[in-house]
Write an enzyme that holds these catalytic residues in place. Structure first.
Site, PDB file in Angstrom:
ATOM      1  N   HIS A 181       0.835  -1.200   0.000  1.00 33.99           N
ATOM      2  CA  HIS A 181       0.000   0.000   0.000  1.00 33.99           C
ATOM      3  C   HIS A 181       0.872   1.253   0.000  1.00 33.99           C
ATOM      4  CE1 HIS A 181      -3.215  -2.730   0.857  1.00 33.99           C
ATOM      5  NE2 HIS A 181      -2.786  -2.992   2.072  1.00 33.99           N
ATOM      6  N   GLU A 196      -1.874  -0.286   8.105  1.00 33.39           N
ATOM      7  CA  GLU A 196      -2.865  -1.166   8.723  1.00 33.39           C
ATOM      8  C   GLU A 196      -2.207  -2.044   9.771  1.00 33.39           C
ATOM      9  OE1 GLU A 196      -4.239  -3.096   5.188  1.00 33.39           O
ATOM     10  OE2 GLU A 196      -2.720  -4.655   5.259  1.00 33.39           O
ATOM     11  N   HIS A 242       3.131  -7.624   1.844  1.00 37.01           N
ATOM     12  CA  HIS A 242       2.423  -8.476   2.796  1.00 37.01           C
ATOM     13  C   HIS A 242       1.346  -9.286   2.094  1.00 37.01           C
ATOM     14  CE1 HIS A 242      -0.059  -4.836   2.486  1.00 37.01           C
ATOM     15  NE2 HIS A 242      -1.090  -5.622   2.746  1.00 37.01           N
ATOM     16  N   ARG A 299      -1.145  -4.686  -6.309  1.00 38.47           N
ATOM     17  CA  ARG A 299      -0.933  -6.134  -6.334  1.00 38.47           C
ATOM     18  C   ARG A 299       0.414  -6.435  -7.003  1.00 38.47           C
ATOM     19  NH1 ARG A 299      -5.524  -7.447  -8.898  1.00 38.47           N
ATOM     20  NH2 ARG A 299      -6.741  -7.226  -6.993  1.00 38.47           N
TER      21      ARG A 299
END
Length: 316
Positions: free
Chosen positions: A98, A116, A173, A193
Site C-alpha cells: 500500500h 494497517e 504483505h 498487487r
C-alpha cells in the site's frame, strides 16, 4: 447521542474468501466466497449503516460529514479516518503493498494511504503469512520480481491465534490460507498487487498487477516493527495496548465480570470478537454478542461493562 452507535457491516465477495464470517460470527453473507466484512466503515466503497438511535439508517461517512463535531469531537480529518474489517482468508491473498498518504494523494485522486494492522482471531495449525522481503536494494527487488524469484524474495512468518502485526505503508504483505483476522487500517481502498500466484478467474483471466506503482512505494530494505505491548489490569477487564501510531491506537479488552471505565479518547471503535455481555451508558444497557460493532461517540464520557467478552478497540 449519549449511547453507542451500532453499525451494520458491509460484506465483500473475494476470490480468496470463504464462509467463516457466517460460520464464526453468524453474519448473513452474500456467498460462500465472502472475504471481507467492512465492520466500521465510512469509506464510499462500503459504508456501514447506523442501526439505532436518532441517526438510524444513516451511513457512517454521511454521519461524519453532517455531525462530526457533536459526535466525534475536534477531529479535523475530512473523512472518517479509520476502517475496521474482519477478513476470512480461505485461500492465499495476493502479495501486495500500500502507498503512503503523499503517494496516494498524488496518484490515487486524493485517496488516503494505507497503514494497517492485524489481530489474528484464528488460524490453522502451522499457518503463516507474507510479511516483508529479502531484497537489499531497489535494483535487487526489481530483478527478483521481474524474474519471478518469489521463494527467494518473500519473507514468511509463522502466526498463532492472538498474534498482532503492524503493517506500515510500503510493507510487502499477504494473508495466507486458513487465517481469520481483524484489521484496523486507514480509511483507504488502495492496493497495489505484486503477485497473485498466477491465478485465473472463471473466464481464465489473471487479476491485474500494479508493478510500476508497487516498485515506487515498497520500502527497501524491509524494516521489522519493534512492538512493545502494554498490559493493564482493571476491575472487570484486562486491557492490552498493541500499538500507538500516527494513524491509530489499538487495544484488546478481555472483559470478565463488571467494570466501569472512562472513555480515554474523543471516540472509540469497538468490535466484539468473542463472548457476550453488555455495555451500559448512563442508565441504559445494551446487550452485546460476538460480531457486534459499535462506536462510543464523544458525548459518552464513561461506560460500564458486564459479561465475558473480547473486544478489539481502536481510535485515531
Amino acid at each position: 447521542m449519549m449511547e453507542p452507535i451500532f453499525l451494520q457491516p458491509v460484506f465483500k465477495e473475494r476470490i480468496w474468501g470463504g464462509t467463516a464470517l457466517r460460520d464464526r460470527f453468524g453474519y448473513a453473507i452474500p456467498s460462500d466466497h465472502t472475504g471481507e466484512c467492512w465492520a466500521i466503515s465510512g469509506h464510499p466503497h462500503g459504508q456501514s449503516t447506523v442501526l439505532n438511535g436518532e441517526y438510524k439508517g444513516m451511513g457512517l461517512g454521511d454521519l461524519w460529514k453532517k455531525h462530526r463535531k457533536e459526535l466525534f469531537g475536534d477531529d479535523q480529518n475530512e473523512v472518517f479516518p479509520l476502517l475496521t474489517k474482519i477478513l476470512d482468508a480461505n485461500s492465499d491473498l495476493s502479495v501486495q503493498v500500500h502507498p503512503d498518504d503523499e503517494y496516494a494523494g498524488i496518484h490515487e485522486n486524493g485517496e488516503l494511504g494505507k497503514t494497517e494492522c492485524w489481530y489474528i482471531i484464528d488460524c490453522k495449525p502451522g499457518a503463516e503469512l507474507v510479511y516483508g522481503h529479502h531484497a537489499r536494494t531497489k535494483a535487487e527487488l526489481e530483478h527478483m520480481i521481474n524474474n519471478g524469484e518469489w521463494d527467494r524474495l518473500l519473507r514468511r512468518v509463522p502466526i498463532r491465534p492472538g498474534d498482532f502485526l503492524f503493517v506500515p505503508s510500503g510493507t510487502i504483505h499477504a494473508l495466507c490460507e486458513g487465517t481469520l483476522v481483524l484489521e484496523t487500517q486507514q480509511s483507504s481502498d488502495t492496493t497495489y498487487r505484486v503477485y497473485d500466484y498466477d491465478r485465473t478467474d472463471e473466464k481464465g483471466n489473471k487479476r491485474e498487477l500494479h508493478l510500476d506503482k508497487a516498485l515506487d512505494v515498497i520500502t527497501v530494505p524491509h524494516r521489522d516493527q519493534d512492538l512493545h505491548f502494554e498490559k493493564e489490569a482493571h476491575e472487570g477487564a484486562t486491557i492490552t495496548c498493541f500499538i500507538r501510531s500516527k494513524y491509530f491506537s489499538v487495544y484488546k479488552w478481555e472483559i470478565s465480570g463488571e467494570g466501569e471505565f472512562p472513555k480515554t479518547a474523543p471516540y472509540l471503535l469497538v468490535s466484539v470478537i468473542g463472548g457476550s455481555g453488555s455495555v451500559t451508558v448512563g442508565d441504559k444497557s445494551f446487550p452485546l454478542k460476538k460480531g457486534d460493532h459499535f462506536i462510543l461517540p464523544n458525548p459518552v464520557q464513561s461506560f460500564r461493562t458486564e459479561g465475558k467478552m473480547e473486544w478489539i478497540v481502536s481510535h485515531p
